[in-house]
Design a protein around this motif. Structure first.
Motif, PDB file in Angstrom:
ATOM      1  N   ASP A   1       0.836  -1.310   0.102  1.00  0.00           N
ATOM      2  CA  ASP A   1       0.020   0.023  -0.092  1.00  0.00           C
ATOM      3  C   ASP A   1       0.784   1.366  -0.077  1.00  0.00           C
ATOM      4  N   ALA A   2       0.437   2.336  -0.770  1.00  0.00           N
ATOM      5  CA  ALA A   2       1.031   3.546  -0.858  1.00  0.00           C
ATOM      6  C   ALA A   2       0.171   4.561  -0.590  1.00  0.00           C
ATOM      7  N   THR A   3       0.326   5.542   0.115  1.00  0.00           N
ATOM      8  CA  THR A   3      -0.242   6.729   0.508  1.00  0.00           C
ATOM      9  C   THR A   3       0.720   7.942   0.101  1.00  0.00           C
ATOM     10  N   ALA A   4      -0.039   9.135  -0.363  1.00  0.00           N
ATOM     11  CA  ALA A   4       0.811  10.233  -0.055  1.00  0.00           C
ATOM     12  C   ALA A   4      -0.326  11.475   0.311  1.00  0.00           C
ATOM     13  N   PHE A   5       0.436  12.569   0.631  1.00  0.00           N
ATOM     14  CA  PHE A   5      -0.331  13.843   1.099  1.00  0.00           C
ATOM     15  C   PHE A   5      -1.131  13.548   2.076  1.00  0.00           C
ATOM     16  N   ASN A   6      -0.541  12.879   3.305  1.00  0.00           N
ATOM     17  CA  ASN A   6      -1.318  12.420   4.474  1.00  0.00           C
ATOM     18  C   ASN A   6      -2.308  11.345   4.369  1.00  0.00           C
ATOM     19  N   GLY A   7      -2.234  10.809   3.323  1.00  0.00           N
ATOM     20  CA  GLY A   7      -3.174   9.610   2.985  1.00  0.00           C
ATOM     21  C   GLY A   7      -4.321  10.060   2.073  1.00  0.00           C
ATOM     22  N   LEU A   8      -4.350  11.204   1.535  1.00  0.00           N
ATOM     23  CA  LEU A   8      -5.355  11.674   0.708  1.00  0.00           C
ATOM     24  C   LEU A   8      -5.086  10.809  -0.708  1.00  0.00           C
ATOM     25  N   LYS A   9      -3.947  10.788  -1.013  1.00  0.00           N
ATOM     26  CA  LYS A   9      -3.932   9.801  -2.428  1.00  0.00           C
ATOM     27  C   LYS A   9      -3.518   8.265  -2.046  1.00  0.00           C
ATOM     28  N   LYS A  10      -4.077   7.321  -2.574  1.00  0.00           N
ATOM     29  CA  LYS A  10      -4.142   5.986  -1.982  1.00  0.00           C
ATOM     30  C   LYS A  10      -3.839   5.149  -3.334  1.00  0.00           C
ATOM     31  N   GLY A  11      -2.648   4.356  -3.256  1.00  0.00           N
ATOM     32  CA  GLY A  11      -2.596   3.168  -4.279  1.00  0.00           C
ATOM     33  C   GLY A  11      -2.089   2.058  -3.705  1.00  0.00           C
ATOM     34  N   THR A  12      -1.484   1.147  -4.751  1.00  0.00           N
ATOM     35  CA  THR A  12      -0.639   0.267  -4.346  1.00  0.00           C
ATOM     36  C   THR A  12       0.548   0.310  -5.209  1.00  0.00           C
ATOM     37  N   ILE A  13       1.929  -0.301  -4.979  1.00  0.00           N
ATOM     38  CA  ILE A  13       2.906  -0.330  -5.573  1.00  0.00           C
ATOM     39  C   ILE A  13       3.239  -1.820  -5.565  1.00  0.00           C
ATOM     40  N   ALA A  14       3.127  -2.428  -6.692  1.00  0.00           N
ATOM     41  CA  ALA A  14       3.352  -4.171  -6.543  1.00  0.00           C
ATOM     42  C   ALA A  14       4.823  -4.204  -6.154  1.00  0.00           C
ATOM     43  N   GLY A  15       5.067  -5.025  -5.154  1.00  0.00           N
ATOM     44  CA  GLY A  15       6.278  -5.518  -4.717  1.00  0.00           C
ATOM     45  C   GLY A  15       7.014  -4.684  -3.830  1.00  0.00           C
ATOM     46  N   LYS A  16       6.492  -3.472  -3.451  1.00  0.00           N
ATOM     47  CA  LYS A  16       7.105  -2.194  -2.742  1.00  0.00           C
ATOM     48  C   LYS A  16       7.262  -3.158  -1.321  1.00  0.00           C
ATOM     49  N   GLY A  17       6.593  -3.734  -0.615  1.00  0.00           N
ATOM     50  CA  GLY A  17       7.081  -4.194   0.621  1.00  0.00           C
ATOM     51  C   GLY A  17       7.984  -5.129   0.718  1.00  0.00           C
TER      52      GLY A  17
END
Ligand code: TMP
Length: 235
Positions: free
Chosen positions: A31-47
């Protein structure tokens, strides 16, 4: 070490209790977030990238005489770490202007700073992690003068070490954020993670971004950037 109940779920990691009071297990998510959680997504393999890269760097930093929370990598996404109370500060070092520094001070992204700078932000999503100074931190009891002196000393040493490390793989360390924790016996140690989520990495030749800014700024090739950092570090 036996994994027990989930204690906490953050934006990028989960933390589990163990059968020992001294240790917990972190599990890195995609899971990826930006701007204090306002933008959400996933980046496969990031973990996987963040777990392996952070563990590797923490072990090298430990060899520089700086204590860290790292204990043992269990698998691709899970690591045993020392249990700490997190000092509620984001400790940010900048070598080159970028991001909020460029915006706040009107200094163009990519301008090399004359010396590394240090910023503290108070960790509070609802407040938007406001920038604070030593006086604010001590007055509010988030850390003591002694804690801040140790944190500052460790942080600049970590910066020197990381600049050299990344230079060898043709990456400029633009800036990064780290967090510290306090053990039950009152020792300050490096905690959280060091990864493309928490650092700005630019290819030293092309200045191509190889970090989470590709997600924050919708630049595409996000997974590729994480994989490229992994490839340069581990081959
Ligand atoms: P900034 O320029 O947005 O203040 O970011 C400075 C550095 O801190 C950059 O390397 C990204 C990292 N960072 C985090 O790790 N977490 C955050 O929530 C933010 C805003 C930045």
């Amino acid at each position: 070490m036996e994994k027990r109940e989930q204690m906490y779920e953050g934006k990028a990691k989960k933390v589990f209790a163990t059968d020992s009071d001294e240790y917990c297990i972190v599990s890195y998510k995609d899971d990826a977030t930006a701007f204090n959680g306002l933008k959400k997504g996933t980046i496969a393999g990031k973990g996987v990238v963040n777990n392996r890269m952070s563990n590797y760097l923490m072990q090298l930093i430990e060899k520089q005489g700086i204590p860290t929370h790292f204990v043992e990598e269990l698998n691709d996404r899970e690591t045993v770490v020392r249990k700490v109370t997190i000092v509620p500060l984001e400790v940010i070092v900048r070598n080159t202007a970028a991001g909020s520094f460029s915006k706040r001070f009107g200094v163009a992204e990519g301008t090399k700073l004359l010396c590394p700078t240090l910023e503290f932000c108070y960790k509070d999503d609802e407040l938007g992690d406001p920038m604070v100074n030593d006086y604010h931190i001590i007055a509010c009891g988030w850390a003591t003068r002694e804690d801040l002196d140790i944190i500052t000393d460790y942080t600049f040493k970590i910066n020197e070490f990381l600049i050299d490390f990344f230079k060898k793989i043709n990456v400029d360390l633009i800036d990064f954020k780290i967090e510290f924790g306090k053990t039950a016996d009152g020792k300050i140690i490096l905690a959280d993670e060091i990864s493309p989520d928490t650092c700005r990495f630019w290819d030293a030749t092309t200045h191509e971004k190889l970090d989470k800014d590709r997600f924050r700024r919708d630049m595409g090739s996000v997974e590729e950037a994480y994989r490229e950092m992994m490839r340069r570090i581990f081959g």
